[in-house]
Design a protein around this motif. Structure first.
Motif, mmCIF file in Angstrom:
data_model
loop_
_atom_site.group_PDB
_atom_site.id
_atom_site.type_symbol
_atom_site.label_atom_id
_atom_site.label_comp_id
_atom_site.label_asym_id
_atom_site.label_seq_id
_atom_site.Cartn_x
_atom_site.Cartn_y
_atom_site.Cartn_z
ATOM 1 N N ALA A 1 -39.857 -57.151 61.067
ATOM 2 C CA ALA A 1 -38.259 -57.799 62.063
ATOM 3 C C ALA A 1 -38.600 -57.946 63.465
ATOM 4 N N LYS A 2 -37.914 -58.838 64.032
ATOM 5 C CA LYS A 2 -38.484 -59.250 65.199
ATOM 6 C C LYS A 2 -37.111 -59.164 66.255
ATOM 7 N N ARG A 3 -37.102 -58.685 67.227
ATOM 8 C CA ARG A 3 -35.927 -58.484 68.004
ATOM 9 C C ARG A 3 -35.846 -59.874 68.986
ATOM 10 N N GLY A 4 -34.715 -59.936 69.607
ATOM 11 C CA GLY A 4 -34.424 -61.272 70.520
ATOM 12 C C GLY A 4 -35.166 -60.877 71.691
ATOM 13 N N PRO A 5 -35.282 -62.091 72.437
ATOM 14 C CA PRO A 5 -34.439 -63.238 72.475
ATOM 15 C C PRO A 5 -34.792 -64.225 71.420
ATOM 16 N N TYR A 6 -34.136 -65.032 70.763
ATOM 17 C CA TYR A 6 -34.657 -65.924 69.947
ATOM 18 C C TYR A 6 -34.510 -67.278 70.446
ATOM 19 N N LEU A 7 -35.324 -68.069 69.919
ATOM 20 C CA LEU A 7 -35.460 -69.589 70.171
ATOM 21 C C LEU A 7 -34.015 -70.512 69.903
ATOM 22 N N SER A 8 -33.409 -69.924 68.581
ATOM 23 C CA SER A 8 -32.095 -70.352 68.124
ATOM 24 C C SER A 8 -31.776 -69.598 67.100
ATOM 25 N N GLY A 9 -30.479 -69.797 66.822
ATOM 26 C CA GLY A 9 -29.879 -69.052 65.432
ATOM 27 C C GLY A 9 -30.549 -69.341 64.268
ATOM 28 N N SER A 10 -31.164 -70.515 64.237
ATOM 29 C CA SER A 10 -31.523 -71.189 63.103
ATOM 30 C C SER A 10 -33.302 -70.969 62.880
ATOM 31 N N TYR A 11 -33.845 -70.543 63.929
ATOM 32 C CA TYR A 11 -35.201 -70.703 63.976
ATOM 33 C C TYR A 11 -35.949 -69.502 63.249
ATOM 34 N N VAL A 12 -36.968 -69.766 62.537
ATOM 35 C CA VAL A 12 -37.434 -68.804 61.458
ATOM 36 C C VAL A 12 -38.930 -68.484 61.932
ATOM 37 N N TYR A 13 -39.227 -67.422 62.347
ATOM 38 C CA TYR A 13 -40.585 -66.915 62.670
ATOM 39 C C TYR A 13 -41.739 -66.710 61.483
ATOM 40 N N LYS A 14 -42.748 -67.288 61.743
ATOM 41 C CA LYS A 14 -43.506 -67.443 60.591
ATOM 42 C C LYS A 14 -45.141 -66.723 60.644
ATOM 43 N N THR A 15 -45.184 -66.128 61.707
ATOM 44 C CA THR A 15 -46.527 -65.546 61.908
ATOM 45 C C THR A 15 -46.386 -63.987 62.352
ATOM 46 N N ALA A 16 -47.178 -63.321 61.777
ATOM 47 C CA ALA A 16 -47.164 -61.853 61.865
ATOM 48 C C ALA A 16 -47.253 -61.135 63.115
ATOM 49 N N VAL A 17 -47.884 -62.062 64.154
ATOM 50 C CA VAL A 17 -47.792 -61.438 65.557
ATOM 51 C C VAL A 17 -46.510 -61.673 66.195
ATOM 52 N N GLU A 18 -45.596 -62.315 65.697
ATOM 53 C CA GLU A 18 -44.171 -62.519 66.291
ATOM 54 C C GLU A 18 -43.224 -61.434 66.066
ATOM 55 N N TYR A 19 -43.651 -60.612 65.083
ATOM 56 C CA TYR A 19 -42.882 -59.604 64.432
ATOM 57 C C TYR A 19 -43.464 -58.158 65.047
ATOM 58 N N GLY A 20 -42.360 -57.381 65.552
ATOM 59 C CA GLY A 20 -42.726 -56.388 66.247
ATOM 60 C C GLY A 20 -42.524 -54.822 65.238
ATOM 61 N N TYR A 21 -41.870 -55.267 64.088
ATOM 62 C CA TYR A 21 -41.687 -54.049 63.328
ATOM 63 C C TYR A 21 -41.662 -54.388 61.935
ATOM 64 N N TRP A 22 -42.335 -53.225 61.544
ATOM 65 C CA TRP A 22 -43.118 -53.543 59.909
ATOM 66 C C TRP A 22 -42.624 -52.372 59.045
ATOM 67 N N GLY A 23 -42.347 -52.583 57.938
ATOM 68 C CA GLY A 23 -42.298 -51.462 56.971
ATOM 69 C C GLY A 23 -43.483 -51.211 56.114
ATOM 70 N N ARG A 24 -43.594 -50.108 55.334
ATOM 71 C CA ARG A 24 -44.791 -49.795 55.023
ATOM 72 C C ARG A 24 -45.221 -50.509 53.659
ATOM 73 N N GLY A 25 -44.325 -51.404 52.965
ATOM 74 C CA GLY A 25 -44.962 -51.995 52.090
ATOM 75 C C GLY A 25 -44.410 -51.490 50.625
ATOM 76 N N THR A 26 -44.143 -52.552 49.623
ATOM 77 C CA THR A 26 -44.105 -52.090 48.315
ATOM 78 C C THR A 26 -44.708 -52.813 47.412
#
Length: 129
Positions: free
Chosen positions: A98-123
């Motif tokens: 998950a990534k918190r705002g601010p966001y570039l736009s309402g439709s922008y999708v972040y594609k690299t791991a470094v852009e995300y600040g929160y992670w689950g433990r995986g399944t």
């Protein structure tokens, strides 16, 4: 702080389907841009798909396009990954991010791991041939 918990993984045969869920808890007063990544043994973590905070934008890695579908239910603070026509090469631990705002736009999708600040433990998803 926000916590992410993935569920829905398992052992399936090639050609089967699975639906992964990622439940968000904690600070849910914000809507997050979300992504799914995976990591196979001996390989780096790779982007699978992402969805913008509004749900108006989605993006898929080539390996997932046409077989996987990401969606979100903001009322339930949950993101889903529907995986169809699974292949043995889809075997990996799948992580929700998950990534918190601010966001570039309402439709922008972040594609690299470094852009995300929160992670689950995986399944774990295992696809047998």
């Amino acid at each position: 702080q926000v916590q992410l918990v993935e569920s829905g993984g398992g052992l399936v045969q090639a050609g089967d389907s699975l639906r992964l869920s990622c439940a968000t808890s904690g600070r849910t007063d914000s809507v997050y841009a979300m992504g799914w990544f995976r990591q196979a043994p001996g390989k780096e973590r790779e982007f699978v798909t992402g969805i913008s905070w509004s749900g108006g934008g989605t993006y898929y890695a080539d390996s997932a396009a046409g077989r996987f579908a990401i969606s979100r239910d903001n009322a339930k603070n949950t993101v889903y990954l529907q995986m169809n026509s699974l292949k043995p090469e889809d075997t990996a631990v799948y992580y929700c991010a998950a990534k918190r705002g601010p966001y570039l736009s309402g439709s922008y999708v972040y594609k690299t791991a470094v852009e995300y600040g929160y992670w689950g433990r995986g399944t774990q998803v295992t696809v047998s041939s």
